[in-house]
Design an enzyme around this catalytic site. Structure first.
Site, PDB file in Angstrom:
ATOM      1  N   CYS A 112      -0.734  -9.812  -4.752  1.00 31.80           N
ATOM      2  CA  CYS A 112      -1.501  -9.300  -3.603  1.00 31.80           C
ATOM      3  C   CYS A 112      -2.500 -10.325  -3.072  1.00 31.80           C
ATOM      4  CB  CYS A 112      -2.218  -8.009  -3.976  1.00 31.80           C
ATOM      5  SG  CYS A 112      -1.066  -6.696  -4.413  1.00 31.80           S
ATOM      6  N   HIS A 244      -7.796  -6.817   1.524  1.00 29.02           N
ATOM      7  CA  HIS A 244      -6.483  -6.395   1.034  1.00 29.02           C
ATOM      8  C   HIS A 244      -6.469  -4.872   1.005  1.00 29.02           C
ATOM      9  CE1 HIS A 244      -2.953  -5.784  -1.247  1.00 29.02           C
ATOM     10  NE2 HIS A 244      -3.567  -5.493  -2.372  1.00 29.02           N
ATOM     11  N   ASN A 274      -0.161  -0.091   0.361  1.00 32.64           N
ATOM     12  CA  ASN A 274      -0.419  -1.453  -0.138  1.00 32.64           C
ATOM     13  C   ASN A 274       0.841  -2.297   0.046  1.00 32.64           C
ATOM     14  OD1 ASN A 274      -0.824  -3.758  -1.655  1.00 32.64           O
ATOM     15  ND2 ASN A 274      -1.691  -2.691  -3.430  1.00 32.64           N
TER      16      ASN A 274
END
Ligand code: COA
Length: 317
Positions: A112, A244, A274
């Site tokens: 990520c 993020h 996500n």
């Protein structure tokens, strides 16, 4: 030398899956997902959609926004944990899709945090004179590595891609500072239980969500402070935070820790869930296209993910 952002683009799979739809096949509820994560829906790739196809679409839109031809790109850095193939790098597939005959092209793997790693590497290479114009891409099809029997993880992720075009300029600075970290001893908190050199399978994502959450809030606040100090900024100078998009509660907790008003934080986790390395450039592009992020705005980006890895960037758009 410095590097400036010429344009951005993003792409999502065609199929949007709401929490209600997911709850028909997974033992979960819309209420639980919204309360714990803020996620309302995610986009999931079908068989014809791949990490490279989403990345290519995002790259084309970024090139169009930048007003330059693919032939002018001499560097492609693509962040992904879900490449099309074990090798070659998905960046080379995107290169071929864009019809670029020769350029530097490689993937970076920092899950990520991948986009922050890719941005840092690209910025350094542009400053160092290795290239003049770069495509920096985050692209993922996490739906392929989710265990759809594990309700604690499969509801959290989606697929997508985002891209920036950077250009090196003398005496101009768009990317003001970046800071990166990794703590490999926390591997077991968030990992995939497969790979070519171990199981020879692709594997599935495994996560100890509560522990990841605790690390995220502390690490993200610290790295944001670090990058702001490196860029000579304070929280008062920030126009937009592009975090993020893992979880709305992490976004709120991080903003509170830094005393940043919630209306300066770009939130897309409700729409996209996500999307790992894609989430920061995807959220950035959404906010540029809807007119929130304007030329000249001061923006900070942050991310944290498997590794553990985490990082941040401060930039002037
Ligand atoms: N639907 C319904 N119930 C669920 C569920 C789901 N999808 N997933 C878990 N539960 C249940 C659990 O079984 C547990 O039930 P129990 O109390 O009867 O045992 C309960 O909900 C609480 O589970 P827990 O894991 O403690 O929840 P939580 O409050 O920690 O929230 C996360 C879980 C994953 C949302 C949260 O830990 C989180 O956001 N972590 C960070 C994850 C992240 O963002 N990772 C990516 C970083 S890149």
């Amino acid at each position: 030398m410095g590097s400036v952002i010429l344009g951005s683009g993003s792409a999502l799979p065609k199929r949007c899956v709401t929490n209600e739809e997911l709850a028909q096949s997974v033992d979960t509820t819309n209420e639980w997902i919204i309360e714990r994560t803020g996620i309302r829906q995610r986009y999931l790739a079908d068989d014809s959609e791949t990490t490279s196809s989403l990345a290519t679409e995002a790259a084309k839109k970024a090139l169009e926004a930048a007003g330059i031809d693919a032939a002018d790109i001499d560097l492609i850095v693509l962040a992904t944990a879900t490449p099309d193939q074990t090798f070659p790098a998905t960046a080379t597939t995107v290169q071929a899709n864009l019809g670029i005959k020769d350029c530097i092209a490689f993937d970076v793997a920092a899950v990520c945090t991948g986009f922050l790693y890719a941005l840092t590497v690209s910025d350094s290479m542009l400053r160092g004179g290795n290239a003049r114009r770069a495509l920096v891409i985050g692209a993922e099809t996490f739906s392929r590595i989710l265990d759809w029997e594990d309700r604690t993880t499969c509801v959290l992720f989606g697929d997508g891609a985002g891209a920036l075009v950077l250009e090196s300029r003398e005496g101009e600075d768009g990317i003001l500072a970046t800071r990166l970290h990794a703590a490999g001893h926390h591997n077991e908190l968030l990992y995939v239980d497969g790979g070519p050199s171990t199981t020879q399978t692709v594997g599935h994502l495994r996560m100890r969500g509560r522990e990841v959450f605790r690390h995220a809030v502390v690490n993200l606040a610290e790295v944001l402070n670090e990058v702001m100090e490196a860029a000579g900024m304070t929280a008062a100078d920030i126009d937009w935070v592009v975090p993020h998009q893992a979880n709305a509660r992490i976004l709120d907790a991080t903003a509170k820790k830094l005393s940043l008003p919630a209306d300066k934080v770009i939130v897309t986790v409700d729409q996209h869930a996500n999307t790992s390395a894609a989430s920061v450039p995807l959220a950035f592009d959404v906010a540029v296209r809807d007119g929130r992020i304007q030329r000249g705005d001061m923006v900070v980006m942050e991310a944290m993910g498997g590794g553990l890895t985490w990082g941040a960037a401060a930039l002037r758009y």
